[in-house]
Design a protein around this motif. Structure first.
Motif, PDB file in Angstrom:
ATOM      1  N   CYS A 199       0.826  -1.180   0.038  1.00 56.65           N
ATOM      2  CA  CYS A 199       0.120   0.213   0.129  1.00 56.65           C
ATOM      3  C   CYS A 199       0.877   1.333   0.076  1.00 56.65           C
ATOM      4  O   CYS A 199       0.926   1.854   0.967  1.00 56.65           O
ATOM      5  CB  CYS A 199      -0.880  -0.103   1.304  1.00 56.65           C
ATOM      6  SG  CYS A 199      -2.557  -1.123   0.956  1.00 56.65           S
ATOM      7  N   GLY A 249      -3.006   3.378   0.260  1.00 55.10           N
ATOM      8  CA  GLY A 249      -4.183   2.252   0.865  1.00 55.10           C
ATOM      9  C   GLY A 249      -5.406   2.930   0.874  1.00 55.10           C
ATOM     10  O   GLY A 249      -6.596   2.479   1.046  1.00 55.10           O
ATOM     11  N   ARG A 302     -13.369   0.703   3.038  1.00 60.01           N
ATOM     12  CA  ARG A 302     -13.308   0.387   4.487  1.00 60.01           C
ATOM     13  C   ARG A 302     -14.333  -0.758   4.648  1.00 60.01           C
ATOM     14  O   ARG A 302     -13.865  -1.478   5.765  1.00 60.01           O
ATOM     15  CB  ARG A 302     -13.837   1.645   5.282  1.00 60.01           C
ATOM     16  CG  ARG A 302     -13.128   2.900   4.950  1.00 60.01           C
ATOM     17  CD  ARG A 302     -11.949   2.981   5.930  1.00 60.01           C
ATOM     18  NE  ARG A 302     -11.064   3.974   5.890  1.00 60.01           N
ATOM     19  CZ  ARG A 302      -9.721   4.132   6.826  1.00 60.01           C
ATOM     20  NH1 ARG A 302      -9.436   3.195   7.588  1.00 60.01           N
ATOM     21  NH2 ARG A 302      -9.183   5.005   6.865  1.00 60.01           N
ATOM     22  N   TRP A 337      -5.864   2.243   5.905  1.00 63.60           N
ATOM     23  CA  TRP A 337      -6.362   1.067   5.727  1.00 63.60           C
ATOM     24  C   TRP A 337      -6.158   0.366   6.865  1.00 63.60           C
ATOM     25  O   TRP A 337      -5.219   0.320   7.554  1.00 63.60           O
ATOM     26  CB  TRP A 337      -6.127   0.412   4.520  1.00 63.60           C
ATOM     27  CG  TRP A 337      -4.601   0.160   4.603  1.00 63.60           C
ATOM     28  CD1 TRP A 337      -3.486   0.947   4.688  1.00 63.60           C
ATOM     29  CD2 TRP A 337      -4.096  -1.164   4.560  1.00 63.60           C
ATOM     30  NE1 TRP A 337      -2.346   0.298   4.500  1.00 63.60           N
ATOM     31  CE2 TRP A 337      -2.672  -1.152   4.496  1.00 63.60           C
ATOM     32  CE3 TRP A 337      -4.730  -2.676   4.534  1.00 63.60           C
ATOM     33  CZ2 TRP A 337      -1.808  -2.387   4.674  1.00 63.60           C
ATOM     34  CZ3 TRP A 337      -3.939  -3.514   4.720  1.00 63.60           C
ATOM     35  CH2 TRP A 337      -2.415  -3.738   4.482  1.00 63.60           C
TER      36      TRP A 337
END
Length: 632
Positions: free
Chosen positions: A354, A361, A366, A388
């Protein structure tokens, strides 16, 4: 009586002091003797008549590890090593810049799964490799860099090309060592090669002072005065030099194991694998993002491909994983990655990170359950505290983990409409590209159309090397690698100038493959002189230069935001003529040959099959490549 009693302890003090002083002196003498190598010399003699040299020890270790190529730019510090490698059947390939030698070693490491090796001379020879070593570090390539150095006695004394090389390379390498005695060459190199390939692979550096590489008689001639010195201090200095020489070569030629040490490759625990299987088994819209780590040994690419096909989950491929599923595989999704990641309910990041490539990310939803597997824990959790959160973070070998998942999920299927939805988006984007390829341009050639024809021309045995900005960015959407380990790009460091070195390493590793280099005209400036290397070493490769006369990727942002194109302009240079001057073949593709693109590409292939490196200079119009769209 009181006076005698009071004096008694003081009388015992002197023997104790003398004992302590003697003990300290003996310890200091023993320590000095150890540092001077006197004890080792009692058990291991110096063969003063031997003409062997340390370069032979180095070459023997490389050969025992299966090294077939050594990339270099010659220098006196490392000459014994180069000569020994040649004698032992290791092909020595000299380049015109040290950075190219390391890039070539990097390509060998990526394509073979073993260590790639470069050797350069001291000082500026080593500083010229820094960019390539940093690129290898970020790309996690197991590269061994052997660097010459001033003799062990002259370091930090102002010798030619002598700098603190260790401090320079420690931040770039997993393992750094400076060999101070000939007998240490073999164990140090074995440890370095094992470190390069263990855990998270990466570059390593071994410094080789000149006096550990040359034979005894030559070092003696340089180190020890020919005439016996006069005076006490002169004799002390002469003894010190003689002892240093003896310690340098004591036990130098005794047999030592030269083969590979065991590698440390992290593996996921059964409990982690089980939890990940449970998460995936409940998924409705699973998605895999495979990164370069997935192609690392010990699992071969064909086994990983079979596992991904058995798993049946649609996937995006990046880095060295590009081409894993061949061309047009139904599970391989190529376009609209951000949108797909937002829709997926379970995402497996298998060797993907990420960083900027996944918007740190933020591109992840979510509401998605994220499984990430990576050999490197720090890299695995990058930005997880901000944008994240992983449901499961698994530190271990990526391909081994995927194989274990497949074993546990046998018979598991996912709804085909999810894959079809993603493929429909692919088809829409590909149709947009086809339309762009038909658009007329004011002058020169349409780069989209040129790359579409390149895609149609590429044979199944081709390897793609990419080095550039706009032209390469467009090619990444239009030109598909034909199989696993058939795509070489710099990686996350975004380094320009990798092209010639990567192509050199790739063609040597796979002599039967056609190696196609896709260059931007800016990036090609770094690699042009290496066509001399290709000619001298009979390395036939095909270079396609998308020549739009500028650093267009930069100027596109610089001009509207800052109002100037300063330093962004290049010319429609005759790169093909420069290649001819270096002994290669040069071809021009311009607007006048708009209907002959395929014929020119076939001509380049023929020249390559005849053993000639080829440069095709393609004059193109400037493109706008943002968010996956191209405006010509």
């Amino acid at each position: 009586m009181e006076t005698l009693a009071a004096a008694a302890p003081a009388g015992n003090f002197f023997p104790s002091f003398l004992f302590l002083a003697c003990g300290t002196l003996v310890a200091a003498l023993l320590g000095a003797a150890h540092r001077l190598g006197l004890f080792y010399q009692l058990m291991h003699k110096v063969d003063k008549a031997s003409i062997q040299h340390g370069g032979e020890n180095v070459a023997a270790v490389l050969r025992a590890h299966g090294v077939r190529f050594l990339f270099t730019l010659v220098g006196g510090h490392i000459s014994p090593l180069l000569v020994a490698c040649e004698k032992m059947g290791i092909r020595v390939v000299d380049t015109r810049h040290e950075v190219t030698a390391v890039f070539a070693a990097d390509a060998v490491a990526r394509l073979t799964g073993t260590v790639g090796v470069a050797a350069v001379t001291a000082g500026p020879g080593l500083t010229n490799t820094v960019t390539a070593m940093k690129n290898a570090q970020i790309a996690q390539s197991p590269v061994l860099l052997l660097g010459g150095a001033a003799s062990t006695l002259l370091q930090n004394r102002g010798a030619l090309q002598a700098i603190d090389q260790m401090s320079l390379f420690r931040p770039l390498c997993k393992f750094c060592a400076s060999v101070q005695r000939v007998r240490d060459l073999v164990p140090t190199l074995r440890a370095a090669i094992a470190a390069a390939q263990s855990g998270t692979p990466g570059p390593v550096f071994v410094e080789l002072p000149i006096d550990v590489l040359y034979p005894y008689y030559m070092v003696q001639k340089e180190m020890v005065p020919a005439k016996p010195p006069k005076g006490f201090m002169g004799r002390v200095v002469a003894w010190y030099l003689e002892n240093h020489l003896a310690n340098l070569f004591a036990g130098a030629w005794e047999p030592r194991p030269e083969g590979p040490l065991p590698l440390d490759i992290p593996q996921a625990s059964p409990q982690q694998v089980q939890r990940c299987m449970e998460i995936l088994s409940r998924a409705k819209r699973p998605l895999i993002v495979l990164g370069s780590q997935a192609l690392l040994p010990p699992i071969p690419a064909d086994r990983l491909r079979a596992a991904v096909e058995t798993l049946g989950i649609p996937c995006f491929l990046g880095g060295m994983a590009r081409g894993l599923l061949g061309c047009n595989h139904p599970l391989h999704i190529r376009q609209n990655r951000s949108a797909a990641l937002k829709k997926a309910d379970v995402v497996l990041l298998a060797g993907a990170v990420c960083d900027f490539r996944l918007s740190y990310g933020r591109v992840l939803s979510r509401s998605s359950k994220i499984i990430i597997v990576n050999r490197n824990r720090k890299e695995m959790l990058l930005n997880s505290d901000m944008f994240w959160k992983p449901q499961e973070a698994v530190q271990g070998d990526v391909a081994s983990f995927v194989l274990k998942l497949v074993e546990g999920l046998k018979g598991q299927t996912w709804a085909s409409d999810w894959t079809e939805e993603l493929r429909q988006a692919d088809r829409q984007k590909e149709q947009a590209f086809r339309e762009k390829g038909l658009m007329p341009v004011a002058q020169h050639l349409n780069p989209v159309r040129v790359l579409q024809l390149v895609e149609e021309t590429l044979p199944d045995n081709s390897i793609l090397v990419v080095d550039g900005g706009d032209f390469v960015g467009t090619a990444a959407h239009l030109v598909q690698p034909r199989g696993p380990l058939c795509w070489l790009d710099p990686g996350a460091f975004g380094t320009l100038g990798v092209g010639a070195g990567f192509a050199l390493g790739a063609k040597l590793c796979r002599p039967d493959a056609e190696v196609w280099c896709l260059f931007g005209d800016g990036a090609f400036g770094y690699s042009l002189i290496e066509f001399d290397t290709f000619v001298r070493h009979k390395i036939p490769v095909i270079a396609l230069i998308g020549n739009d006369a500028g650093w267009t990727q930069i100027s596109r942002e610089q001009v509207p935001s800052l109002g100037s194109d300063v330093a962004c302009g290049l010319a429609y240079t005759d790169y093909h003529k420069a290649a001819i001057g270096l002994g290669a073949q040069g071809l021009l593709l311009s607007r006048e040959k708009e209907d002959q693109v395929v014929e020119v590409l076939h001509d380049a292939q023929k020249q390559c099959r005849d053993g000639h490196p080829v440069v095709v200079n393609i004059l193109i119009g400037r493109t706008d490549f943002r968010d996956g769209s191209i405006a010509v």
